[in-house]
Write an enzyme that holds these catalytic residues in place. Structure first.
Site, PDB file in Angstrom:
ATOM      1  N   ARG A  50       0.837  -1.209   0.000  1.00  0.00           N
ATOM      2  CA  ARG A  50       0.000   0.000   0.000  1.00  0.00           C
ATOM      3  C   ARG A  50       0.869   1.256   0.000  1.00  0.00           C
ATOM      4  NH1 ARG A  50      -4.550   0.609   4.574  1.00  0.00           N
ATOM      5  NH2 ARG A  50      -2.725   1.044   5.841  1.00  0.00           N
ATOM      6  N   ARG A 103       9.949  18.872  -8.104  1.00  0.00           N
ATOM      7  CA  ARG A 103      11.196  18.716  -8.881  1.00  0.00           C
ATOM      8  C   ARG A 103      12.367  19.422  -8.205  1.00  0.00           C
ATOM      9  NH1 ARG A 103       9.010  20.905 -14.525  1.00  0.00           N
ATOM     10  NH2 ARG A 103       8.369  22.444 -13.010  1.00  0.00           N
ATOM     11  N   LYS A 150      -2.395   7.134   1.248  1.00  0.00           N
ATOM     12  CA  LYS A 150      -2.141   7.390   2.662  1.00  0.00           C
ATOM     13  C   LYS A 150      -1.014   8.413   2.732  1.00  0.00           C
ATOM     14  CE  LYS A 150      -2.188   4.586   6.754  1.00  0.00           C
ATOM     15  NZ  LYS A 150      -3.107   5.388   7.512  1.00  0.00           N
ATOM     16  N   GLU A 183     -15.977   6.707   6.450  1.00  0.00           N
ATOM     17  CA  GLU A 183     -15.145   6.030   7.449  1.00  0.00           C
ATOM     18  C   GLU A 183     -14.965   6.960   8.634  1.00  0.00           C
ATOM     19  OE1 GLU A 183     -11.134   5.356   6.048  1.00  0.00           O
ATOM     20  OE2 GLU A 183     -11.094   7.221   4.925  1.00  0.00           O
TER      21      GLU A 183
HETATM   22  N1  PXG Z   1      -9.053   4.936   7.538  1.00  0.00           N
HETATM   23  C1  PXG Z   1      -8.134   5.901   7.691  1.00  0.00           C
HETATM   24  C2  PXG Z   1      -8.436   7.276   7.214  1.00  0.00           C
HETATM   25  C3  PXG Z   1      -6.902   5.607   8.298  1.00  0.00           C
HETATM   26  O1  PXG Z   1      -5.990   6.563   8.451  1.00  0.00           O
HETATM   27  C4  PXG Z   1      -7.646   3.319   8.584  1.00  0.00           C
HETATM   28  C5  PXG Z   1      -8.834   3.668   7.950  1.00  0.00           C
HETATM   29  C6  PXG Z   1      -7.434   1.888   8.964  1.00  0.00           C
HETATM   30  O2  PXG Z   1      -6.521   1.267   8.085  1.00  0.00           O
HETATM   31  P1  PXG Z   1      -5.603   0.042   8.507  1.00  0.00           P
HETATM   32  O3  PXG Z   1      -4.871  -0.314   7.294  1.00  0.00           O
HETATM   33  O4  PXG Z   1      -4.698   0.542   9.603  1.00  0.00           O
HETATM   34  O5  PXG Z   1      -6.520  -1.014   8.995  1.00  0.00           O
HETATM   35  C7  PXG Z   1      -6.656   4.292   8.771  1.00  0.00           C
HETATM   36  C8  PXG Z   1      -5.390   3.944   9.484  1.00  0.00           C
HETATM   37  C9  PXG Z   1      -4.495   7.059  14.449  1.00  0.00           C
HETATM   38  C10 PXG Z   1      -3.938   6.712  13.101  1.00  0.00           C
HETATM   39  O6  PXG Z   1      -3.767   7.668  15.256  1.00  0.00           O
HETATM   40  C11 PXG Z   1      -4.642   5.932  12.175  1.00  0.00           C
HETATM   41  C12 PXG Z   1      -4.077   5.684  10.914  1.00  0.00           C
HETATM   42  C13 PXG Z   1      -2.881   6.207  10.641  1.00  0.00           C
HETATM   43  C14 PXG Z   1      -2.226   6.954  11.564  1.00  0.00           C
HETATM   44  C15 PXG Z   1      -2.723   7.211  12.793  1.00  0.00           C
HETATM   45  O7  PXG Z   1      -5.650   6.747  14.703  1.00  0.00           O
HETATM   46  N2  PXG Z   1      -4.638   5.009   9.899  1.00  0.00           N
END
Ligand code: PXG
Length: 289
Positions: A50, A103, A150, A183
């Site tokens: 990812r 760049r 991300k 979400e």
């Molecule tokens: N949606 C979003 C917008 C995210 O940032 C998830 C879903 C879950 O994805 P995964 O792959 O982890 O199951 C994320 C995950 C926090 C935090 O502090 C959360 C995420 C990244 C950084 C910090 O809650 N992301």
């Protein structure tokens, strides 16, 4: 704590990058949050894939191969002697000038790996469940900044988190531009109705969470019909169970949404089954170090 930056390890107070790094100046970069359980890194390859997809989309060339990055993550965990950890993997555009043109970032992108511990929510909330609300800030439009990327630009989510906190709530449901449930700020959302499990499809301005995919897989293996389907707020309100998934949060029950009590106001049975199976999976699957 030993922090990896571009192939070298630094103590926390020595781990520094340039103020001209476009990751800082513009949020120009990508990241992953990864967990390890008892010396097994959960879904590491999926996270690395990812990361590469996010980087490809923003035309950022990661200066390491997938295998090299996996080795660097493992090395960071070993250096820090962590059995259970939360790993933050960050790749920034690198050092440029004060203009946004990537760049101008002539050097290589910066690769940072931090391995630490995280407890996103206090343990009591896993037993009692979260009270969440829908917030005014909608999730980024996929046509503008696709939530599949991300990126280091998380202001969209941070604004929603601030709105939830201001309202005295633990998390925020973010809708898409049509008003469907997308979400939460750092988690995917699921509901249970009858015997069925539902989560919004990834095209609805939703990150395709790795925990989300693991939960869908666990559900299907355990004969719980799981659907990726558009969800309205009404369907959340009348659901029997609701929970959030994310690497940091894992699986956390939700017991109230916008003042509506979900089910009987306690974490649901299917949620508990999925959490138990998820915990078992994290104990046996992953890359060992
Ligand atoms: N949606 C979003 C917008 C995210 O940032 C998830 C879903 C879950 O994805 P995964 O792959 O982890 O199951 C994320 C995950 C926090 C935090 O502090 C959360 C995420 C990244 C950084 C910090 O809650 N992301």
């Amino acid at each position: 704590m030993k922090i990896y930056i571009d192939g070298k390890f630094y103590e926390e107070n020595e781990a520094k990058i340039s103020v001209f790094d476009h990751g800082l100046l513009y949020g120009d970069g990508v990241f992953e949050g990864i967990r390890s359980y008892n010396r097994l890194v959960f879904k590491l390859r999926e996270h690395i894939d990812r990361l590469f997809e996010s980087a490809k989309s923003i035309m950022l060339t990661i200066p390491l191969s997938r295998e090299e990055l996996i080795k660097a993550v493992i090395l960071t965990l070993k250096k820090n002697n962590l059995k259970d950890s939360y790993i933050r993997l960050v790749v920034t555009r690198g050092k440029g000038d004060l203009g946004l043109d990537p760049r101008k970032c002539k050097g290589k992108p910066t690769v940072i790996i931090i391995a630490d511990k995280i407890a996103l929510y206090p343990q009591t909330l896993y037993q009692e469940g979260l009270k969440i609300i829908t917030v005014p800030t909608i999730r980024n439009l996929p046509e503008a900044l696709n939530p599949q990327i991300k990126s280091l630009n998380y202001l969209n989510n941070i604004l929603a988190k601030i709105e939830a906190t201001n309202a005295g709530c633990d998390e925020a449901i973010m809708l898409d531009s049509l008003g469907y449930v997308a979400e939460c700020t750092g988690d995917n959302i699921f509901i249970v109705k009858g015997k069925n499990l539902y989560t919004p499809p990834q095209c609805m301005g939703t990150l395709r969470g790795i925990t989300r995919d693991a939960v869908l897989e666990i559900a299907r293996k355990n004969k719980i019909p799981a659907h990726e389907h558009v969800i309205t707020r009404h369907e959340v309100y009348i659901s029997d169970e609701c929970f959030l998934t994310g690497t940091a949060a894992e699986i956390i029950p939700v017991v109230a949404v916008d003042g509506r009590v979900i089910g009987d106001g306690r974490p649901g049975k299917i949620t508990s089954v999925l959490l138990k199976k998820f915990r078992e999976l994290t104990k046996r699957e992953g890359i060992r170090y």
